[in-house]
Design a protein around this motif. Structure first.
Motif, PDB file in Angstrom:
ATOM      1  N   ALA A  78      -2.333  -3.995  71.090  1.00  0.00           N
ATOM      2  CA  ALA A  78      -1.953  -3.541  69.772  1.00  0.00           C
ATOM      3  C   ALA A  78      -0.693  -2.888  69.969  1.00  0.00           C
ATOM      4  O   ALA A  78      -0.565  -2.229  71.127  1.00  0.00           O
ATOM      5  CB  ALA A  78      -2.992  -2.715  68.974  1.00  0.00           C
ATOM      6  N   SER A  79       0.180  -2.847  68.975  1.00  0.00           N
ATOM      7  CA  SER A  79       1.254  -1.890  68.807  1.00  0.00           C
ATOM      8  C   SER A  79       1.483  -1.044  67.904  1.00  0.00           C
ATOM      9  O   SER A  79       1.032  -1.440  66.572  1.00  0.00           O
ATOM     10  CB  SER A  79       2.690  -2.856  69.001  1.00  0.00           C
ATOM     11  OG  SER A  79       3.689  -2.371  68.829  1.00  0.00           O
ATOM     12  N   ALA A  80       2.103   0.107  68.001  1.00  0.00           N
ATOM     13  CA  ALA A  80       2.026   1.146  67.001  1.00  0.00           C
ATOM     14  C   ALA A  80       3.452   0.986  66.265  1.00  0.00           C
ATOM     15  O   ALA A  80       3.378   1.406  65.088  1.00  0.00           O
ATOM     16  CB  ALA A  80       2.157   2.571  67.723  1.00  0.00           C
ATOM     17  N   VAL A  81       4.202   0.020  66.621  1.00  0.00           N
ATOM     18  CA  VAL A  81       5.506  -0.227  65.924  1.00  0.00           C
ATOM     19  C   VAL A  81       5.595  -1.680  65.818  1.00  0.00           C
ATOM     20  O   VAL A  81       5.017  -2.618  66.590  1.00  0.00           O
ATOM     21  CB  VAL A  81       6.730   0.219  66.959  1.00  0.00           C
ATOM     22  CG1 VAL A  81       8.003  -0.189  66.570  1.00  0.00           C
ATOM     23  CG2 VAL A  81       6.655   1.730  67.235  1.00  0.00           C
ATOM     24  N   SER A  82       6.337  -1.869  64.420  1.00  0.00           N
ATOM     25  CA  SER A  82       6.535  -3.268  63.942  1.00  0.00           C
ATOM     26  C   SER A  82       7.821  -3.574  63.467  1.00  0.00           C
ATOM     27  O   SER A  82       8.226  -2.366  63.102  1.00  0.00           O
ATOM     28  CB  SER A  82       5.365  -3.852  62.994  1.00  0.00           C
ATOM     29  OG  SER A  82       5.804  -4.927  62.664  1.00  0.00           O
ATOM     30  N   LEU A  83       8.643  -4.469  64.131  1.00  0.00           N
ATOM     31  CA  LEU A  83       9.753  -4.799  63.559  1.00  0.00           C
ATOM     32  C   LEU A  83       9.770  -5.590  62.353  1.00  0.00           C
ATOM     33  O   LEU A  83       9.286  -6.509  62.312  1.00  0.00           O
ATOM     34  CB  LEU A  83      10.874  -5.277  64.888  1.00  0.00           C
ATOM     35  CG  LEU A  83      10.741  -4.481  66.162  1.00  0.00           C
ATOM     36  CD1 LEU A  83      11.180  -5.454  67.227  1.00  0.00           C
ATOM     37  CD2 LEU A  83      12.030  -3.610  66.018  1.00  0.00           C
ATOM     38  N   HIS A  84      10.649  -4.898  61.329  1.00  0.00           N
ATOM     39  CA  HIS A  84      10.617  -5.633  60.070  1.00  0.00           C
ATOM     40  C   HIS A  84      11.976  -6.308  60.083  1.00  0.00           C
ATOM     41  O   HIS A  84      12.790  -5.944  59.774  1.00  0.00           O
ATOM     42  CB  HIS A  84      10.485  -4.598  58.869  1.00  0.00           C
ATOM     43  CG  HIS A  84       9.954  -5.000  57.535  1.00  0.00           C
ATOM     44  ND1 HIS A  84       9.195  -5.306  56.978  1.00  0.00           N
ATOM     45  CD2 HIS A  84      10.924  -5.416  56.473  1.00  0.00           C
ATOM     46  CE1 HIS A  84       8.845  -5.653  56.005  1.00  0.00           C
ATOM     47  NE2 HIS A  84      10.123  -5.671  55.550  1.00  0.00           N
TER      48      HIS A  84
END
Length: 165
Positions: A78-84
């Motif tokens: 899982a990642s705490a950051v997502s690229l939009h």
């Protein structure tokens, strides 16, 4: 000697940096999934660093900077950051990214804030939201739709996995 500009030409104040185990493979993925353009890389055969252009944004791809605590995630983590990432057509972008090796987390759907979005995981453990604007809304319209969405979710009956309430 003249002092250089605060940031290089083409970069914004914040630049995302993604750590991966295989920079060359990530570059191939980004080129195939999102039409990224490699602008700089340290070596051609086994790069440890590259800078790519995605739309009008720059992103660093590295094999990590351990001294900064920047290490590659496990591919399924899982990642705490997502690229939009804003795109012209979410459905087409999802299909292109999946063909390049991405996994769909959530299918394209319309949002209360006027975008159509889908969530993806790249083969290296990073999360991406691809989005296209479908309507221009004021902050008041967004707030009203947000409140309505919360009210709707609070008043709807729970549904089980078979679709029964």
């Amino acid at each position: 000697m003249k002092k250089p500009a605060i940031r290089p030409r083409g970069y914004t104040t914040v630049t995302a940096s993604l750590a991966v185990l295989d920079v060359a493979e990530m570059l191939k993925f980004l080129e195939n999934a999102f039409d990224a353009e490699v602008k700089v890389q340290d070596t051609a055969e086994a790069p440890g660093f590259a800078s790519v252009k995605l739309g009008n944004a720059m992103v660093f791809i590295t094999n990590g900077w351990a001294a900064h605590g920047h290490v590659p995630p496990a591919p399924a983590a899982a990642s705490a950051v997502s690229l939009h990432l804003y795109v012209e057509d979410v459905t087409a972008s999802v299909e292109q990214a999946v063909s390049a090796g991405a996994t769909v987390i959530s299918n394209p759907q319309d949002t209360f804030w006027g975008e159509r979005t889908a969530a993806l995981a790249d083969p290296f453990g990073h999360r991406w939201t691809v989005a296209e604007r479908v309507e221009v809304m004021s902050k008041e319209e967004i707030a009203a739709r947000s409140a309505a969405a919360v009210t709707d979710s609070e008043t709807s009956e729970p549904v089980d996995a078979t679709g029964n309430s």
